[in-house]
Each structure stands twice: as structure tokens, then as C-alpha cells.
Scaffold this active site. Structure first.
Site, PDB file in Angstrom:
ATOM      1  N   TRP A 166       1.027  11.095   7.180  1.00 44.78           N
ATOM      2  CA  TRP A 166       0.597   9.766   7.635  1.00 44.78           C
ATOM      3  C   TRP A 166      -0.723   9.435   6.942  1.00 44.78           C
ATOM      4  CZ3 TRP A 166       3.041   5.821   9.564  1.00 44.78           C
ATOM      5  CH2 TRP A 166       2.291   4.705   9.961  1.00 44.78           C
ATOM      6  N   GLU A 207       0.814  -1.216   0.000  1.00 47.16           N
ATOM      7  CA  GLU A 207       0.000   0.000   0.000  1.00 47.16           C
ATOM      8  C   GLU A 207       0.847   1.265   0.000  1.00 47.16           C
ATOM      9  OE1 GLU A 207       1.125  -1.095   2.822  1.00 47.16           O
ATOM     10  OE2 GLU A 207       0.020  -0.409   4.582  1.00 47.16           O
ATOM     11  N   ASP A 242       4.995   3.034   0.228  1.00 47.76           N
ATOM     12  CA  ASP A 242       6.457   3.017   0.288  1.00 47.76           C
ATOM     13  C   ASP A 242       6.869   4.214   1.136  1.00 47.76           C
ATOM     14  OD1 ASP A 242       9.171   3.191  -0.102  1.00 47.76           O
ATOM     15  OD2 ASP A 242       9.079   3.326  -2.286  1.00 47.76           O
ATOM     16  N   ASP A 243       7.258   3.935   2.366  1.00 49.78           N
ATOM     17  CA  ASP A 243       7.630   5.000   3.303  1.00 49.78           C
ATOM     18  C   ASP A 243       9.158   5.120   3.332  1.00 49.78           C
ATOM     19  OD1 ASP A 243       7.615   6.865   5.326  1.00 49.78           O
ATOM     20  OD2 ASP A 243       7.152   5.470   6.922  1.00 49.78           O
ATOM     21  N   LYS A 268       5.805   7.875  -0.649  1.00 54.59           N
ATOM     22  CA  LYS A 268       6.083   9.141   0.044  1.00 54.59           C
ATOM     23  C   LYS A 268       7.364   9.756  -0.494  1.00 54.59           C
ATOM     24  CE  LYS A 268       3.980   7.677   4.329  1.00 54.59           C
ATOM     25  NZ  LYS A 268       4.118   7.585   5.781  1.00 54.59           N
ATOM     26  N   TYR A 281      -5.632   4.539   6.106  1.00 57.36           N
ATOM     27  CA  TYR A 281      -6.261   3.644   5.128  1.00 57.36           C
ATOM     28  C   TYR A 281      -7.618   3.140   5.631  1.00 57.36           C
ATOM     29  CZ  TYR A 281      -2.025   3.821   2.410  1.00 57.36           C
ATOM     30  OH  TYR A 281      -0.984   4.280   1.633  1.00 57.36           O
ATOM     31  N   PRO A 282      -8.537   2.924   4.711  1.00 58.07           N
ATOM     32  CA  PRO A 282      -9.900   2.550   5.121  1.00 58.07           C
ATOM     33  C   PRO A 282      -9.973   1.205   5.833  1.00 58.07           C
ATOM     34  CG  PRO A 282      -9.654   2.399   2.722  1.00 58.07           C
ATOM     35  CD  PRO A 282      -8.418   3.076   3.258  1.00 58.07           C
ATOM     36  N   ARG A 310      11.092   2.607   2.523  1.00 64.88           N
ATOM     37  CA  ARG A 310      11.464   1.645   1.482  1.00 64.88           C
ATOM     38  C   ARG A 310      12.132   0.398   2.053  1.00 64.88           C
ATOM     39  NH1 ARG A 310      13.108   4.394  -4.013  1.00 64.88           N
ATOM     40  NH2 ARG A 310      10.878   4.848  -3.908  1.00 64.88           N
TER      41      ARG A 310
HETATM   42  P1  5GP Z   1       8.535   1.205   4.928  1.00 58.47           P
HETATM   43  O1  5GP Z   1       9.030   2.236   5.896  1.00 58.47           O
HETATM   44  O2  5GP Z   1       9.276  -0.068   5.074  1.00 58.47           O
HETATM   45  O3  5GP Z   1       8.511   1.715   3.500  1.00 58.47           O
HETATM   46  O4  5GP Z   1       7.030   0.916   5.316  1.00 58.47           O
HETATM   47  C1  5GP Z   1       6.754   0.004   6.338  1.00 58.47           C
HETATM   48  C2  5GP Z   1       5.305  -0.166   6.605  1.00 58.47           C
HETATM   49  O5  5GP Z   1       4.900   0.870   7.496  1.00 58.47           O
HETATM   50  C3  5GP Z   1       4.337  -0.064   5.431  1.00 58.47           C
HETATM   51  O6  5GP Z   1       4.173  -1.256   4.718  1.00 58.47           O
HETATM   52  C4  5GP Z   1       3.057   0.288   6.178  1.00 58.47           C
HETATM   53  O7  5GP Z   1       2.443  -0.872   6.688  1.00 58.47           O
HETATM   54  C5  5GP Z   1       3.561   1.150   7.310  1.00 58.47           C
HETATM   55  N1  5GP Z   1       3.397   2.555   6.960  1.00 58.47           N
HETATM   56  C6  5GP Z   1       4.350   3.422   6.554  1.00 58.47           C
HETATM   57  N2  5GP Z   1       3.830   4.636   6.333  1.00 58.47           N
HETATM   58  C7  5GP Z   1       2.503   4.518   6.594  1.00 58.47           C
HETATM   59  C8  5GP Z   1       1.400   5.452   6.530  1.00 58.47           C
HETATM   60  O8  5GP Z   1       1.524   6.621   6.184  1.00 58.47           O
HETATM   61  N3  5GP Z   1       0.188   4.976   6.905  1.00 58.47           N
HETATM   62  C9  5GP Z   1      -0.008   3.686   7.305  1.00 58.47           C
HETATM   63  N4  5GP Z   1      -1.255   3.333   7.639  1.00 58.47           N
HETATM   64  N5  5GP Z   1       0.996   2.781   7.356  1.00 58.47           N
HETATM   65  C10 5GP Z   1       2.231   3.208   6.999  1.00 58.47           C
END
Ligand code: 5GP
Length: 202
Positions: free
Chosen positions: A180, A108, A110-111, A156, A183-184, A113
Site C-alpha cells: 500500500w 499515480e 495502477d493497482d 503494482k 502518497y505525500p 487496472r
Molecule cells: P485500480 O485498482 O483501479 O488500479 O486503482 C484504483 C485507485 O485506487 C487508484 O487510482 C488509487 O486512487 C487507489 N489506490 C490503489 N492502490 C493504492 C495505493 O497503494 N495507495 C493509494 N494511496 N491509493 C491506491
């Protein structure tokens, strides 16, 4: 203060719909790998839309579960993988799953990554393991035929803490600021959620 952005099921559906023609044209996946829990709904929607876009084939969806551990300060880049833990992975019955396929990894968001980095690099290791069950003289061609792509609903726009191999096609439904996302599927009251997203609930 971190800003929040509420997104509805319809918003997500429409972002996936907008992305699908390009994914079908340039990557043409034949397997979807959903990263749970946030990748489940997007992968299911993408399957429907890909089916419409392509030759009516219904793709298999495999699921993997990953969870991000908050890093201890001073963690080195080499240790990035260790911050992500597997809660679910491809089963042993899937020993010949990835090789020769065009595998689209779906999540859903990529924060940092890190999750995508972990998923891609571990699945690439799985390909090498799978290749061992093929005759040696076929392995190079099969390795070459095996592709990975990545689709996220939201990316992001921020400095990332891990990278994905630049040869891997990367698709995002929308690039957003470092907010942030709400999500629904995490809402307990969906009408309230949709109201906060600024749209009347159906
Ligand atoms: P990453 O930092 O590895 O890209 O993301 C890790 C996980 O953190 C994502 O798969 C997601 O589950 C959660 N996450 C990161 N940013 C958000 C956000 O803005 N909203 C939500 N609901 N989850 C997030």
C-alpha cells in the site's frame, strides 16, 4: 498484513523525471489527461519536465475524476466498467479535444487496472463521438492520428482485473510489489510522512 510504502514528493518527482525522456521520445504527448485526485500532481510535474525535454511547449492538462467502487462478489468481467464511477469528466466545451492528438493519461498508481481500463475505454468512446463532427471522408485518417498513452508513477506487480488495449503505450515510473503506497498529498503532517519514508524532512 499489507505492507505500506511511504513515498515523498521528491521520490515521485524523480520517478517522473526518469520516465519523461522515453515518453517524450517514443510517445511525444500533446495533451495530458490527469485522473483525479492522484494524477493531478504527477501530471503537473510531468508537464514541466516534458517542456524541458521537448520544444518548450506547455501542454494543456485536462482532468477527469474517477472513483472505484468495491465490487459485489461474483461480478463479471463485462461489469468491470460499472465499478468505476465518474465524478468529473471532460466538459462540453472540449468537443474537439481528443481527435488528432496524442493523449497521455496520467495517474499515480495502477493497482487492479480497473480505473485505467475505464478511463481508456471511455475516452475512446469520446473520440468516436468527436469524430461525428468531422466530415465522413476524414474520419478514418483522424481516428488513426488519435493516440492514447498511459503513464503511472507506480505499477503494482500483481494480477490485474482489467486490461488496457495492448496497442496503447504504457509507461510506469516504478514497478513495485503489492504494497500500500502512502502518497505525500494524503499526509496531514508532511514532516512525519517524510520521516516514515526514511528520509530527513526538508
Ligand atoms: P485500480 O485498482 O483501479 O488500479 O486503482 C484504483 C485507485 O485506487 C487508484 O487510482 C488509487 O486512487 C487507489 N489506490 C490503489 N492502490 C493504492 C495505493 O497503494 N495507495 C493509494 N494511496 N491509493 C491506491
Amino acid at each position: 498484513m499489507v505492507q505500506h510504502l511511504w513515498v515523498t514528493y521528491n521520490d515521485i518527482h524523480n520517478l517522473i523525471r526518469k520516465s519523461t525522456p522515453e515518453i517524450a521520445r517514443s510517445f511525444n504527448p500533446d495533451l495530458l489527461i490527469a485522473i483525479g485526485g492522484g494524477g493531478f500532481f504527477p501530471a503537473r510535474v510531468m508537464r514541466t519536465l516534458l517542456r524541458e525535454e521537448t520544444t518548450n511547449k506547455t501542454l494543456q492538462i485536462q482532468a477527469i475524476g474517477l472513483s472505484l467502487y468495491e465490487p459485489v462478489t461474483g461480478t463479471s468481467v463485462e461489469k468491470l466498467g460499472e465499478e468505476v464511477i465518474r465524478t468529473q469528466w471532460l466538459g462540453p466545451e472540449t468537443q474537439k479535444l481528443l481527435v488528432g492528438r496524442r493523449n497521455l493519461i496520467v495517474d499515480e498508481v495502477d493497482d487492479t487496472r480497473k480505473t485505467l481500463h475505464y478511463a481508456v475505454s471511455e475516452l475512446q468512446k469520446d473520440v468516436e463521438k468527436e469524430l461525428l463532427s468531422y466530415p465522413e471522408d476524414q474520419r478514418a485518417a483522424l481516428r488513426e492520428a488519435t493516440k492514447f498513452g498511459v503513464f503511472v508513477v507506480h505499477n503494482k506487480k500483481k494480477p490485474k482485473l482489467a486490461e488496457i488495449d495492448s496497442s496503447i503505450p504504457y509507461f510506469s515510473g516504478a514497478d513495485v510489489d503489492d504494497v500500500w503506497l502512502e502518497y505525500p498529498w494524503e499526509a496531514t503532517n508532511i514532516e512525519e510522512h517524510d520521516e516514515r519514508a526514511g528520509r530527513p524532512a526538508n
